[in-house]
Design a protein around this motif. Structure first.
Motif, PDB file in Angstrom:
ATOM      1  N   ASP A 142       0.838  -1.202   0.000  1.00  0.00           N
ATOM      2  CA  ASP A 142       0.000   0.000   0.000  1.00  0.00           C
ATOM      3  C   ASP A 142       0.870   1.248   0.000  1.00  0.00           C
ATOM      4  OD1 ASP A 142      -2.801  -1.127   2.090  1.00  0.00           O
ATOM      5  OD2 ASP A 142      -2.239  -1.506  -0.003  1.00  0.00           O
ATOM      6  N   GLY A 143       1.943   1.197   0.781  1.00  0.00           N
ATOM      7  CA  GLY A 143       2.874   2.321   0.802  1.00  0.00           C
ATOM      8  C   GLY A 143       3.474   2.544  -0.574  1.00  0.00           C
ATOM      9  N   LEU A 144       3.803   1.451  -1.258  1.00  0.00           N
ATOM     10  CA  LEU A 144       4.370   1.559  -2.609  1.00  0.00           C
ATOM     11  C   LEU A 144       3.359   2.194  -3.554  1.00  0.00           C
ATOM     12  CD1 LEU A 144       6.156  -1.884  -2.941  1.00  0.00           C
ATOM     13  CD2 LEU A 144       7.146   0.318  -2.329  1.00  0.00           C
ATOM     14  N   ASP A 166       3.463  -8.061   1.453  1.00  0.00           N
ATOM     15  CA  ASP A 166       2.930  -8.046   0.100  1.00  0.00           C
ATOM     16  C   ASP A 166       1.424  -8.284   0.138  1.00  0.00           C
ATOM     17  OD1 ASP A 166       4.711  -9.161  -2.789  1.00  0.00           O
ATOM     18  OD2 ASP A 166       2.772  -8.152  -2.642  1.00  0.00           O
ATOM     19  N   LEU A 167       0.653  -7.210   0.105  1.00  0.00           N
ATOM     20  CA  LEU A 167      -0.796  -7.360   0.191  1.00  0.00           C
ATOM     21  C   LEU A 167      -1.385  -7.713  -1.173  1.00  0.00           C
ATOM     22  CD1 LEU A 167      -1.482  -4.305   2.508  1.00  0.00           C
ATOM     23  CD2 LEU A 167      -1.393  -6.704   3.158  1.00  0.00           C
ATOM     24  N   SER A 168      -0.813  -7.117  -2.227  1.00  0.00           N
ATOM     25  CA  SER A 168      -1.261  -7.471  -3.570  1.00  0.00           C
ATOM     26  C   SER A 168      -0.315  -6.843  -4.577  1.00  0.00           C
ATOM     27  CB  SER A 168      -2.671  -6.951  -3.843  1.00  0.00           C
ATOM     28  OG  SER A 168      -2.607  -5.630  -4.350  1.00  0.00           O
ATOM     29  N   GLY A 169      -0.474  -7.248  -5.826  1.00  0.00           N
ATOM     30  CA  GLY A 169       0.383  -6.699  -6.866  1.00  0.00           C
ATOM     31  C   GLY A 169      -0.175  -5.445  -7.498  1.00  0.00           C
ATOM     32  N   SER A 192       4.274 -11.215  -4.472  1.00  0.00           N
ATOM     33  CA  SER A 192       3.071 -11.354  -5.308  1.00  0.00           C
ATOM     34  C   SER A 192       3.303 -11.031  -6.765  1.00  0.00           C
ATOM     35  CB  SER A 192       1.981 -10.400  -4.846  1.00  0.00           C
ATOM     36  OG  SER A 192       1.713 -10.556  -3.515  1.00  0.00           O
ATOM     37  N   GLU A 193       2.391 -11.539  -7.533  1.00  0.00           N
ATOM     38  CA  GLU A 193       2.390 -11.247  -8.954  1.00  0.00           C
ATOM     39  C   GLU A 193       1.819  -9.847  -9.163  1.00  0.00           C
ATOM     40  OE1 GLU A 193       0.873 -14.822 -10.867  1.00  0.00           O
ATOM     41  OE2 GLU A 193       0.299 -13.481 -12.525  1.00  0.00           O
ATOM     42  N   VAL A 194       2.526  -9.041  -9.960  1.00  0.00           N
ATOM     43  CA  VAL A 194       1.941  -7.752 -10.331  1.00  0.00           C
ATOM     44  C   VAL A 194       1.175  -7.954 -11.627  1.00  0.00           C
ATOM     45  CG1 VAL A 194       3.727  -6.383  -9.222  1.00  0.00           C
ATOM     46  CG2 VAL A 194       4.013  -7.052 -11.596  1.00  0.00           C
ATOM     47  N   SER A 195       0.295  -7.025 -11.921  1.00  0.00           N
ATOM     48  CA  SER A 195      -0.461  -7.122 -13.156  1.00  0.00           C
ATOM     49  C   SER A 195       0.518  -7.021 -14.315  1.00  0.00           C
ATOM     50  CB  SER A 195      -1.482  -5.982 -13.238  1.00  0.00           C
ATOM     51  OG  SER A 195      -1.700  -5.631 -14.583  1.00  0.00           O
ATOM     52  N   PHE A 196       0.603  -8.068 -15.103  1.00  0.00           N
ATOM     53  CA  PHE A 196       1.628  -8.080 -16.143  1.00  0.00           C
ATOM     54  C   PHE A 196       1.384  -7.015 -17.193  1.00  0.00           C
ATOM     55  CE2 PHE A 196       5.348  -9.698 -17.899  1.00  0.00           C
ATOM     56  CZ  PHE A 196       5.219  -9.624 -19.269  1.00  0.00           C
ATOM     57  N   SER A 197       0.122  -6.791 -17.519  1.00  0.00           N
ATOM     58  CA  SER A 197      -0.147  -5.789 -18.555  1.00  0.00           C
ATOM     59  C   SER A 197       0.227  -4.395 -18.045  1.00  0.00           C
ATOM     60  CB  SER A 197      -1.608  -5.833 -18.996  1.00  0.00           C
ATOM     61  OG  SER A 197      -2.445  -5.744 -17.882  1.00  0.00           O
TER      62      SER A 197
END
Lengths: 582, 213
Positions: A142-144, A166-169, A192-197
């Motif tokens: 979230d900070g990121l 890592d809460l989410s990507g 976590s996986e970030v949204s690739f697109s």
């Protein structure tokens, strides 16, 4: 005489001084130089966040644009500093948000950074460009997201080795569409996986992107498309380097790599499937930095890759490379300057690979520019160390970790005093040294006598008596950081060399024989030192003065005692000792 | 500096001792000696070689502590947690914890150990063995000086390479690099030892059947 030289001219001259040492010297010349210099200092480095306070820094240097700071002691990396010890950056961010609206860079190491801090950074500094968080903790994705969303001119976001919740990507998707300024992105520590697109689009709209370090979750099949959008990359960190073996993936990857004509650094390589390594061969001749320290592949495959990188300057690798691989490295990579060999099975009782002191000796023989070594192994001999010392007199950093504590020379069963003695005697430029193996007070005599440029020394399970510590403190003129664990060093050497501690950044001693009484005495004698006892057994005054403390951290400071100490840290100074009740 | 001796071998006279010391001072000594106990015992040789040092007291304290079974020391070896975690992940990804098997080579004074999970197939394994023991195999082991064999779950000595890799991984208990005549025999060529043994067994069985009729 002050009138003939306008301030602007002096300021212009000072602008060519980048080194802090030089600027500090300049400040000491006279009052007017001190004044001029402090107004034009743009970068500050605080090696210990508790050595000075935000107020003092801001008062002296009102126009700072870049801040670099370190928090916890180095041994925190190995779980020797309990959770909650300190190193909070928030007070600094809060103070700087008001005082330095034009701040552009923040680089932190071993500090506790919260989401609140990150949000404050993103909202306070309109021109914010560089955020490097090295081995930090305390924040979430979230900070990121705040940083990504609000820092319009962000150039660098580097999270190297930090512990991020890592809460989410999704945080990556917060970079606005008009953000095109990115030069460096290092998210390798994230799970976590970030949204690739979103990642693809970000890379595509960042023409200045030079460094891209992906996390493990980015699959190999998608790497080619990503690289294709950034053929100007200089440093690439792959994600997991494995996929089912398909020729179309291999072809795609090979083509993508061959388009990267500027690539100099490679890292990542989790879960390597050797069949995909040839995809990189086209760039190998340009590679100067290779981090294979996560690549659990065999010596054979490592050697095939490494021997093609003829211009290699830095190699980080697991001990799977074995002695034979290091020999091959020594014959092919004549420009090698830095070698780090990490253990693949640090807690195994028996060796799992054929890596011994021979590997390091080969590299020291074959690589004339070798100056920086970190080497984990299970056996060492004085002969090998003497050989290394004679081969590489220009060694600057030498960190050896023989995995078994107090392991003697495996050939003669003697202590390794002579070997390390040869290192300090021959390598006159040595700035950093980590010892291991069986060592007596003699090695410290050698160090005190010869290691005149040594700035950082790490000692574990070594020495016989206080004499050892005394040799180091009285002899090593350039010593700044000393960290010691599990050594029979006690009160005498510490108290006899108390003044030396004011010339150093810090001293760490854990599981040694320093008594509580000596700590109190040191704290009383030396008001400009913070003498902190870290003891999880409860208040040190519930035990006799002769009782040794668990951990001791001593550092020089102009900020007085800490105000953010947790319950297991006690500071020794004049104020308390009078008021203390047992 | 006051040195405290470890008390394990005492008759615990301290418990019944009358003394004027401050309450809690005993606790400190116990803690001090237990702190010393956490240190690993120094090897025998170390004590001998440092005998000339004046601080033999300290050495004898350390030597008195019984060498505990290899417990992990906090923060040693100095490997950062994210590296340790990475290696753990690699290991736990498989079904078992590490597939280390002993490798013996005929004529070699000591054995080695390798982790089968590091290899994706026979060629990688053989390459590794070649490097480790500095020898070369020829294709099909024909005419080789060496042949790799393994002991399977039933204790039988099998030639490496016959069964699919996964089956090999799950059944291999130990590797043995055979040398010389025996090796040549395993290469699929005629092995007189087995032939004559076979003839003998056939003969013995025939007799047995004949007797039972």
């Amino acid at each position: 005489m002050a009138y003939s030289f306008p301030e602007e001219v002096l300021e212009h001259v000072f602008s060519f001084l980048s080194s802090d040492k030089d600027r500090n010297s300049v400040s000491l010349v006279c009052k007017s130089w001190y004044e001029i210099e402090r107004w034009c200092r743009r970068r500050i480095f605080v090696g210990n966040c508790y050595a000075v306070s935000p107020g003092i820094v801001i008062r002296r240097f009102p126009e700072v644009r870049a801040v670099e700071m370190k928090g916890k002691p180095h041994f925190a990396d190995f779980n020797l500093v309990p959770e909650g010890w300190g190193g909070y950056v928030y007070p600094w961010i809060a103070a700087m948000s008001a005082a330095y609206p034009l701040l552009e860079e923040i680089k932190l190491k071993r500090m506790v950074v919260t989401d609140e801090c990150l949000e404050l950074i993103s909202k306070s500094f309109k021109n914010f460009k560089v955020l490097v968080l090295s081995s930090c903790e305390g924040f979430t994705t979230d900070g990121l997201a705040s940083i990504a969303a609000n820092c319009r001119h962000l150039r660098e976001l580097d999270l190297r080795e930090s512990e991020v919740e890592d809460l989410s990507g999704h945080w990556l998707s917060h970079f606005p569409d008009n953000c095109t300024s990115l030069v460096s992105l290092n998210m390798s520590c994230l799970g976590s996986e970030v949204s690739f697109s979103a990642l693809e689009r970000l890379v595509a709209r960042s023409p200045n992107l030079r460094t891209l370090r992906l996390n493990r979750a980015v699959p190999l099949e998608k790497l080619a498309n990503l690289i294709r959008r950034a053929p100007q990359l200089v440093e690439l960190g792959t994600g997991a380097y494995s996929a089912e073996i398909r020729s179309d993936i291999l072809l795609n990857l090979t083509e993508a790599f061959s388009a990267c004509k500027q690539l100099k650094g490679l890292s990542g390589f989790w879960d390597v499937v050797p069949a995909y390594l040839p995809a990189m061969y086209s760039v190998c001749s340009g590679i100067t930095s290779l981090n294979l320290s996560y690549a659990t592949i065999q010596s054979f495959d490592l050697v095939k890759l490494v021997t093609q990188c003829r211009n290699l300057q830095r190699l980080w690798v697991l001990d799977y490379i074995e002695d034979s691989g290091l020999e091959a490295l020594a014959s092919s990579c004549k420009d090698l300057q830095e070698l780090r060999v990490f253990p693949s099975d640090p807690f195994g009782a028996e060796p799992n690979v054929s890596l011994t002191e021979q590997g390091l000796v080969s590299v020291s023989k074959g690589c004339p520019k070798l100056q920086s070594v970190l080497y984990f192994c299970r056996q060492m001999s004085n002969a090998a160390l003497i050989s290394i010392a004679k081969n590489r007199p220009k060694m600057v950093r030498f960190r050896l970790c023989i995995i078994e504590p107090r392991a003697p020379d495996y050939l003669t069963l003697e202590p390794l005093d002579a070997g390390f003695g040869a290192i300090v005697e021959n390598c006159k430029e040595l700035r950093r040294l980590s010892l291991s193996g069986l060592l007596t007070d003699r090695v410290f005599k050698y160090i005190g006598t010869h290691a005149k440029k040594l700035e950082m020394l790490s000692i574990a399970f070594a020495g016989d008596s206080d004499l050892g510590l005394h040799h180091v403190l009285s002899g090593c003129e350039s010593l700044r950081k000393l960290e010691i664990r599990d050594c029979p060093f006690g009160d005498k050497a510490l108290l006899a060399n108390a003044a030396k501690l004011e010339t150093m950044r810090s001293l760490w001693m854990s599981s040694c024989s320093v008594s509580y009484g000596a700590c109190k005495l040191l704290g009383q004698k030396m008001p400009r030192l913070n003498v902190e006892v870290i003891d999880e057994r409860g208040p040190p005054d519930s035990r006799p003065d002769s009782c040794p403390v668990e951990r001791l951290y001593v550092y020089r400071t102009v900020a007085g005692r800490r105000i953010d100490m947790p319950g297991f840290v006690w500071t020794m100074d004049d104020e308390d000792s009078g008021l203390r009740f047992s | 500096m006051e040195l405290v001796m470890a008390h394990e071998s005492d008759l615990n006279l301290k418990a019944t001792e009358l003394r004027l010391g401050l309450p809690g001072s005993d606790e400190c000594e116990k803690m001090f000696s237990s702190a010393k106990n956490n240190k690993r015992a120094s090897p025998e040789m170390a004590e001998e070689s440092s005998g000339s040092k004046g601080s033999s007291d300290v050495k004898s304290v350390e030597h008195e502590t019984a060498p505990a079974p290899k417990a992990q020391i906090v923060g040693w070896p100095p490997v950062k947690s994210y590296r340790k975690n990475n290696l753990q992940q690699n290991k736990t990804e498989g079904d078992q914890s590490g597939m280390f098997v002993k490798v013996s080579m005929d004529g070699a004074p000591y054995l080695r150990k390798i982790d089968l999970k590091l290899y994706n197939g026979y060629s990688e394994l053989l390459k590794a063995l070649e490097t480790m023991f500095k020898l070369t195999y020829r294709e099909g082991y024909k005419g080789s000086e060496y042949a790799p064999a393994y002991e399977d779950k039933d204790g039988d000595l099998m030639l490496v390479g016959d069964v699919p890799w996964d089956m090999f991984m799950s059944s291999c208990k130990r590797l043995r690099i055979m040398k010389g005549a025996e090796a040549r025999g395993l290469g699929g060529a005629f092995n007189p030892v087995f032939f004559f043994f076979f003839i003998y067994m056939v003969g013995a069985l025939r007799c047995a059947f004949a007797e039972n009729k």
